[in-house]
Design an enzyme around this catalytic site. Structure first.
Site, short mmCIF file in Angstrom:
data_model
loop_
_atom_site.label_atom_id
_atom_site.label_comp_id
_atom_site.label_asym_id
_atom_site.label_seq_id
_atom_site.Cartn_x
_atom_site.Cartn_y
_atom_site.Cartn_z
N LYS A 116 0.85 -1.20 0.00
CA LYS A 116 0.00 0.00 0.00
C LYS A 116 0.89 1.25 0.00
CE LYS A 116 -3.82 1.94 2.82
NZ LYS A 116 -4.65 1.71 4.01
N SER A 170 -9.68 -0.64 7.77
CA SER A 170 -9.16 -0.46 6.40
C SER A 170 -8.49 -1.67 5.76
CB SER A 170 -8.20 0.72 6.36
OG SER A 170 -8.93 1.93 6.36
N SER A 205 -9.72 1.72 3.53
CA SER A 205 -8.87 2.47 2.63
C SER A 205 -7.90 1.60 1.83
CB SER A 205 -8.09 3.51 3.43
OG SER A 205 -7.15 2.88 4.28
#
Lengths: 96, 513
Positions: free
Chosen positions: B79, B178, B154
């Site tokens: 990420k 997330s 997210s």
């Protein structure tokens, strides 16, 4: 607690944000809704409850007091929007 | 069958046996990204050449009989919130569009020393704030199961790239759900470890007392493998726990005996989609068939979780994001334009004789901060900074921030009490399967409420895992959430593995993208 446009303007200055007219209007409405929602926390009886700032309540963590290498100045400055070889450059802080 | 259809553990065995090479596997991963990512949009950047070079090195070292790391040769996606000094770390924000960190995060360094092949950086909500990845300032990510729907967030890119078979392993972060929420909506396994289990050094901070890095993959065994590679004490993160890292990849296949599963009645109340309810209840029944006893437990304060979270997380965010000042790194407004604006305002105010207006004019420095931040941050980030600044400001601190911290303790105490009677708590991850893109972009509060089932684990610091437990009639994955007491990741992994040995939801693949 009602959120007024004046509150939002004041908070925007504290937060170092510049909001446009449209943003101010929308932010006032949305913050009002969200703060209205979180106001339900006042229902909870928290008499005598210690606040919990952290999930793991560790005590102070100390490092050995020894000199170690730190980030070289050149690398620290490598992402600066404006700099000279010694430091970061910003608009004049005092006077004009 | 594509190489990437195999689990990471299987691929590792194939690599060790010399049946495949890391170059071959990395190329397959890059080809798959090339073919599918135009539609899915999971990656912000790929490191094709560097990845192949790293893979080649690993193959050479393997051929020479060298001792290799536990992820040797496996493609892993990261990420775009964990610093990697070899490339940019953008947090999907304009603010950090050109930011090249001068050092590696501990997690990236650990992946490298485990000989993982880092193939690219995945999309996310800007600064990890959001639940749909629509707050990315760069691009949309689509759910591989239905391209009109959100992947969650997210860590939407992190979950979507695993679901679409681009990589076997992926790293996400979880501040209020997330990892678990996008894993649930994309039909993969995702775990948020205990707070402090994985180092946050070099993780771009959102809410420091809640943020935790964790693994995503398609099986519990693969998640165990990746967690083992990234977990562990780190002297550079003072909140990192001084606990030895268990050999998760070894213990995951040992079944749990006399398992006691807790079910929270309120989690099945109004608001829960009936298809989700059925799938989750069926999953709990599977555990019963495996010998588990099911017991109702109470988490009476969890209904205040979202409210407490949306005070605490924005408060911490407003403080953490104060560092983006246009001076040290990140976006800075155009100085000439800014000075021209200041001059024009000053002229107008003096012509109209407005002394008060003149006195209140922002100085050049304040103006630089405000304009840089206004230009660099997107709407959700601004909203959270504003909320946090408000909650921490004089007069409101006690009513909001301090109150939320007290409620946080009550939430944790509820869990401690519940875990006296049960080993795990099972329930839904989200109230519904994946929602349509655009459905909630204008309704931040509705978007916040999606976190209902996940935020409490962050507030309490507990580990939680999400895994596929069924599909809706429309063919969308449904997630099961398991929560355990602090440091009991092994228990979660074992339980998840037991379930995956008995069911085959995790073997389903999305329609061709």
């Amino acid at each position: 607690m009602a959120i007024t446009r004046e509150t939002v303007e004041k908070v925007a200055l504290l937060a170092r944000l510049k909001l446009s007219e449209t943003e101010l209007e929308k932010m006032t409405e949305q913050m009002g809704q969200i703060v209205g929602y979180v106001d339900q926390l006042s229902e909870v009886d928290t008499e005598g409850v210690e606040p919990m700032a952290h999930a793991v309540e560790v005590t102070n963590v100390f490092a050995e007091d020894v000199v170690a290498e730190s980030l070289p100045r050149e690398q620290a400055l490598s992402n600066a929007p404006s700099s000279n070889e010694r430091g970061y450059l910003v608009p004049a802080v005092l006077g004009d | 069958m594509s190489l990437l259809d195999r689990s990471a553990c299987q691929l590792l065995a194939d690599l060790k046996a010399g049946e495949i090479s890391s170059v071959e596997l990395t190329q397959a991963s890059l080809d798959r990204i090339e073919a599918a990512d135009e539609k899915v949009g999971a990656f912000l950047q790929q490191s094709g050449r560097a990845a192949l070079a790293a893979a080649e090195q690993i193959d050479v070292r393997r051929a020479a009989g060298e001792q290799l790391g536990i992820l040797a040769g496996l493609p892993v996606a990261v990420k775009d919130v964990l610093c990697d000094s070899t490339t940019t770390t953008t947090c999907a924000s304009k603010m950090l569009a050109n930011f090249r960190p001068p050092y590696d995060s501990t997690v990236v360094a650990k992946l490298r020393s485990a000989d993982a092949v880092l193939v690219g950086r995945t999309n996310m909500d800007e600064f990890a704030m959001g639940g749909s990845t629509e707050n990315s300032a760069v691009q949309l990510t689509r759910n591989p199961w239905d391209l009109q729907r959100a992947p969650g967030g997210s860590s939407g890119g992190a979950a979507a790239c695993v679901a679409a078979g681009m990589v076997p392993l992926s790293i996400g972060t979880d501040t209020g759900g997330s990892i678990r929420q996008p894993a649930g909506l994309c039909g993969v396994v995702g775990m948020k470890p205990t707070y402090g289990r994985v180092s946050r050094y070099g993780l771009v901070a959102f809410a420091s007392s809640l943020d935790q890095v964790g693994p995503l993959a398609r099986t519990a065994e693969d998640v165990a493998l990746l967690l083992e590679a990234i977990a562990g004490h780190d002297p550079r993160d003072s909140t990192s726990l001084e606990e030895a890292t268990p050999a998760y990849s070894q213990s995951v296949s040992k079944p749990l005996e006399n398992m006691r599963i807790g079910v929270v009645k309120e989690q099945f109340a109004t608001g829960l989609n009936s298809e989700v309810e059925t799938a989750v209840r069926d999953a709990i029944a599977v555990y019963e068939s495996l010998g588990a006893t099911v017991k109702e437990v109470e988490l009476p304060h969890s209904k205040y979780g979202v409210a407490a979270y949306y005070v605490i997380a924005p408060s911490e965010a407003s403080s953490n994001l104060a560092r983006y000042d246009g001076a040290h790194y990140g976006h800075r407004t155009d100085q000439a334009e800014m000075m021209a604006e200041l001059e024009a305002e000053r002229k107008q105010l003096s012509e109209s004789g407005d002394q008060r207006g003149l006195d209140n004019l922002d100085t050049p420095l304040i103006r630089m901060y405000r304009r840089s931040r206004a230009e660099g941050f997107g709407p959700e980030v601004k909203r959270r900074i504003m909320l946090g600044t408000y909650a921490l400001s004089a007069g409101y601190y006690d009513a909001y921030y301090l109150k939320a911290l007290k409620v946080r303790r009550l939430i944790r105490q509820d869990y401690d009490k519940a875990f006296e009677d049960v080993d795990l708590i099972a329930g839904p991850v989200t109230a519904s399967p994946a929602f349509k893109l655009g459905e909630m972009v204008d309704d931040p509060l509705a978007m916040y409420l999606v976190d209902l089932y996940t935020v409490s684990a962050n507030l309490a610091g507990l580990p939680g895992l999400s895994m596929p437990c069924g599909f809706s009639e429309a063919g969308l994955p449904i997630g099961l959430q398991l929560q355990a007491p602090p440091l009991k990741e092994q228990r979660l992994l074992k339980a998840a593995h037991m379930y995956q040995q008995t069911t085959d939801w995790h073997t389903r693949r999305p329609p061709e993208t």
